[in-house]
Design a protein around this motif. Sequence first.
Motif, PDB file in Angstrom:
ATOM      1  N   HIS A 379      29.192-108.909 -15.274  1.00  0.00           N
ATOM      2  CA  HIS A 379      30.647-108.804 -15.209  1.00  0.00           C
ATOM      3  C   HIS A 379      31.040-108.294 -13.831  1.00  0.00           C
ATOM      4  O   HIS A 379      30.403-107.388 -13.292  1.00  0.00           O
ATOM      5  N   THR A 380      32.087-108.871 -13.254  1.00  0.00           N
ATOM      6  CA  THR A 380      32.572-108.464 -11.936  1.00  0.00           C
ATOM      7  C   THR A 380      33.876-107.690 -12.083  1.00  0.00           C
ATOM      8  O   THR A 380      34.830-108.175 -12.706  1.00  0.00           O
ATOM      9  N   LEU A 381      33.917-106.473 -11.520  1.00  0.00           N
ATOM     10  CA  LEU A 381      35.156-105.704 -11.518  1.00  0.00           C
ATOM     11  C   LEU A 381      36.163-106.305 -10.563  1.00  0.00           C
ATOM     12  O   LEU A 381      35.808-106.812  -9.488  1.00  0.00           O
ATOM     13  N   SER A 382      37.429-106.253 -10.936  1.00  0.00           N
ATOM     14  CA  SER A 382      38.543-106.572 -10.027  1.00  0.00           C
ATOM     15  C   SER A 382      39.678-105.623 -10.381  1.00  0.00           C
ATOM     16  O   SER A 382      39.603-104.880 -11.372  1.00  0.00           O
ATOM     17  N   TRP A 383      40.734-105.660  -9.592  1.00  0.00           N
ATOM     18  CA  TRP A 383      41.860-104.770  -9.858  1.00  0.00           C
ATOM     19  C   TRP A 383      42.427-105.005 -11.260  1.00  0.00           C
ATOM     20  O   TRP A 383      42.906-104.086 -11.921  1.00  0.00           O
ATOM     21  N   PHE A 384      42.319-106.225 -11.743  1.00  0.00           N
ATOM     22  CA  PHE A 384      42.897-106.570 -13.041  1.00  0.00           C
ATOM     23  C   PHE A 384      41.870-106.477 -14.170  1.00  0.00           C
ATOM     24  O   PHE A 384      42.211-106.652 -15.339  1.00  0.00           O
ATOM     25  N   ASN A 385      40.612-106.209 -13.841  1.00  0.00           N
ATOM     26  CA  ASN A 385      39.546-106.078 -14.841  1.00  0.00           C
ATOM     27  C   ASN A 385      38.651-104.908 -14.435  1.00  0.00           C
ATOM     28  O   ASN A 385      37.564-105.110 -13.909  1.00  0.00           O
ATOM     29  N   ARG A 386      39.121-103.690 -14.676  1.00  0.00           N
ATOM     30  CA  ARG A 386      38.420-102.517 -14.146  1.00  0.00           C
ATOM     31  C   ARG A 386      38.307-101.379 -15.164  1.00  0.00           C
ATOM     32  O   ARG A 386      38.122-100.228 -14.797  1.00  0.00           O
ATOM     33  N   SER A 387      38.381-101.716 -16.450  1.00  0.00           N
ATOM     34  CA  SER A 387      38.384-100.690 -17.504  1.00  0.00           C
ATOM     35  C   SER A 387      37.019-100.613 -18.178  1.00  0.00           C
ATOM     36  O   SER A 387      36.336-101.622 -18.363  1.00  0.00           O
ATOM     37  N   ILE A 388      36.653 -99.401 -18.569  1.00  0.00           N
ATOM     38  CA  ILE A 388      35.426 -99.192 -19.345  1.00  0.00           C
ATOM     39  C   ILE A 388      35.751 -98.244 -20.498  1.00  0.00           C
ATOM     40  O   ILE A 388      36.419 -97.224 -20.309  1.00  0.00           O
ATOM     41  N   ASP A 389      35.329 -98.635 -21.695  1.00  0.00           N
ATOM     42  CA  ASP A 389      35.615 -97.838 -22.891  1.00  0.00           C
ATOM     43  C   ASP A 389      34.619 -96.691 -23.017  1.00  0.00           C
ATOM     44  O   ASP A 389      33.417 -96.866 -22.805  1.00  0.00           O
ATOM     45  N   LEU A 390      35.130 -95.525 -23.382  1.00  0.00           N
ATOM     46  CA  LEU A 390      34.298 -94.335 -23.578  1.00  0.00           C
ATOM     47  C   LEU A 390      33.982 -94.217 -25.073  1.00  0.00           C
ATOM     48  O   LEU A 390      34.540 -93.388 -25.787  1.00  0.00           O
ATOM     49  N   VAL A 400      18.152 -96.142 -33.234  1.00  0.00           N
ATOM     50  CA  VAL A 400      18.573 -96.953 -32.091  1.00  0.00           C
ATOM     51  C   VAL A 400      17.371 -97.627 -31.440  1.00  0.00           C
ATOM     52  O   VAL A 400      16.383 -96.977 -31.086  1.00  0.00           O
ATOM     53  N   THR A 401      17.470 -98.959 -31.247  1.00  0.00           N
ATOM     54  CA  THR A 401      16.402 -99.727 -30.603  1.00  0.00           C
ATOM     55  C   THR A 401      16.912-100.623 -29.483  1.00  0.00           C
ATOM     56  O   THR A 401      16.135-101.404 -28.921  1.00  0.00           O
ATOM     57  N   GLY A 402      18.205-100.535 -29.129  1.00  0.00           N
ATOM     58  CA  GLY A 402      18.713-101.370 -28.032  1.00  0.00           C
ATOM     59  C   GLY A 402      20.092-100.934 -27.580  1.00  0.00           C
ATOM     60  O   GLY A 402      20.851-100.325 -28.352  1.00  0.00           O
ATOM     61  N   VAL A 403      20.416-101.225 -26.321  1.00  0.00           N
ATOM     62  CA  VAL A 403      21.749-100.966 -25.772  1.00  0.00           C
ATOM     63  C   VAL A 403      22.135-102.130 -24.855  1.00  0.00           C
ATOM     64  O   VAL A 403      21.264-102.795 -24.287  1.00  0.00           O
ATOM     65  N   ARG A 404      23.434-102.339 -24.706  1.00  0.00           N
ATOM     66  CA  ARG A 404      23.922-103.374 -23.797  1.00  0.00           C
ATOM     67  C   ARG A 404      25.406-103.192 -23.554  1.00  0.00           C
ATOM     68  O   ARG A 404      26.089-102.444 -24.279  1.00  0.00           O
ATOM     69  N   PHE A 405      25.932-103.882 -22.535  1.00  0.00           N
ATOM     70  CA  PHE A 405      27.370-103.950 -22.281  1.00  0.00           C
ATOM     71  C   PHE A 405      27.892-105.318 -22.704  1.00  0.00           C
ATOM     72  O   PHE A 405      27.211-106.335 -22.550  1.00  0.00           O
ATOM     73  N   ARG A 406      29.120-105.328 -23.207  1.00  0.00           N
ATOM     74  CA  ARG A 406      29.866-106.552 -23.441  1.00  0.00           C
ATOM     75  C   ARG A 406      31.267-106.359 -22.871  1.00  0.00           C
ATOM     76  O   ARG A 406      31.725-105.222 -22.696  1.00  0.00           O
ATOM     77  N   VAL A 407      31.968-107.453 -22.574  1.00  0.00           N
ATOM     78  CA  VAL A 407      33.335-107.377 -22.061  1.00  0.00           C
ATOM     79  C   VAL A 407      34.265-107.983 -23.102  1.00  0.00           C
ATOM     80  O   VAL A 407      34.113-109.147 -23.484  1.00  0.00           O
ATOM     81  N   VAL A 408      35.211-107.177 -23.580  1.00  0.00           N
ATOM     82  CA  VAL A 408      36.171-107.606 -24.589  1.00  0.00           C
ATOM     83  C   VAL A 408      37.559-107.209 -24.123  1.00  0.00           C
ATOM     84  O   VAL A 408      37.807-106.033 -23.818  1.00  0.00           O
ATOM     85  N   ASN A 409      38.460-108.176 -24.032  1.00  0.00           N
ATOM     86  CA  ASN A 409      39.826-107.924 -23.546  1.00  0.00           C
ATOM     87  C   ASN A 409      39.815-107.216 -22.200  1.00  0.00           C
ATOM     88  O   ASN A 409      40.584-106.264 -21.967  1.00  0.00           O
TER      89      ASN A 409
END
Length: 538
Positions: A379-390, A400-409
């Motif tokens: 995923h590429t950050l831009s001014w319009f796509n720069r949010s990360i959920d806490l 727990v056996t896995g972790v990853r990032f996904r981009v939603v909205n």
Amino acid sequence: MERHIWRIVDSIQHINITALNTQRILSHNQYEYLPNMMKDIAQNMPKMVATLCKYTDMAFWMFIKNNSQVCHKDVVNVLSENQALAEFYVEILAALLKCYMLLQMTYMVQTVNDLGNFNDPADQLRESFTYNVTTIQNYVIFELKNASRAVWACDPDDFNDPDSYIEITRFYQGIVENEINLNPEAKCQQTCEEYTETKHYHCAEDSFCDHLTDPLLKSKLICNGTILNCRHLDSSFNICPAEESSARRYNFLEYDDGSALGGESNCNRLHVVRANSWWSWFVHCSNCFCYCDEPGIQSDRYFSLRSVVSNTNENKVISGVGFTKVNRIIQLKISERELLPNGTFSQIDVTNMADQSFWRTSKEFSIDDYDVEEGVDYHTLSWFNRSIDLDTVIDDARVVTGVRFRVVNSHIRLEVRVTNFNYQTGKLIDIQRSEWLYNKNSTEKKLLELQYPDRSTRSKQKSIPIHGKNHYINFQSTDMNDASQSTVPFLDSHLVESQKPLAGVGLYYKTQFGYGGFIAAKLIVFDASLDITPINNF
């Protein structure tokens, strides 16, 4: 309360020494010392028990819970409140059990040697031991219900090691540009504030960029991307360009009155560049301070979307999570350990934890690889796509056996893979039915706003965690005090490891007021009360 704790520690040490000496006498058949030892046990052990029971009241366990997660000097990982309570409980319970066994031993020896009938004292001791342990168990279980299970990392004592944090570079970075260069007509008929989205069109004579004679310096300081959200800057000032290897454009901006913005004091005065504003007839060509969103080789703004999983075929689960940056891509990394019975791990050499080979990431890749796709692999950050959920993702029934990032909205979201297991045997079950989970409250999140953020590496105090629910944070530039040259928050690359299996993983934000702070990983361990067995039928 601290005086009480020292008395408790003193008593535990006395009990441990007495038990060890008794064991040594018996194992070496040194029975001539036994009468004196038994006399010491009979005189002192009841006092030790009384001390432990007196001071391990509800107030003690509340104190342990409320003071377990404090970042002192040289503290790296903090125990969860849950773990701290459990560890103190085990120490105190072991001490009480040793006292009980030592006293029962004295009754047995005296009975064998026909020194009297000690059945009643032995029964009373058993009842007293059961009552004392049950009382302490009730205190501990009550506090465990409300105790945090999060394991997280403190800031280092200093940030001299650049590997202790990760920066997103050249993203929404402050730049100086004259109004005349922000429009294709090369006119100065608007205000800086009217340029909300534009670009660098040219380099007008006598403007800041016209004074840049070095081609490399010129390419570093001019924005070749989108220029956003400009505002008026004082008429004229000096600019100290940053070193060629730096992700900053400027070390600082210095006004004619000597005041400066930027926070970096080093500057080669031979490289100082003058930024003037001027009047052209009745029109003023102002210097503007804007923000540059410029993807490119110097901008590390990518997040890996590839999964990182433990080797479940060898019964391994995740024991630690952190951030790393490989080929300019920010990735999650994990440590793994073999799961053993009753919520325990295989032992490891903790001295290897700093070794990068100890941690596992997804297969290394680059955004320029032919088989790599944006939106799928990264995923590429831009001014319009720069949010990360806490988010924090927990499943108390699986490990727990896995972790990853996904981009939603347009938000980066943490997802966690969980697998069924048998707590008593420590064996993973139905591995092929492992499931990816996420925080489903994604529509109710609130923005966590940063107030006048400076670089947190300049803070004299360690960051304070903010563990609120359903928040998200936007990556942004630092405040004008840093000449808006850095992107915050940083990402804490510290290796957060747990000694217990994980029921969940989360992201949280930590900071001090006036600083940009850090996004960091936290681990959620299983509830320690699972290991507390009632002693009613002792």
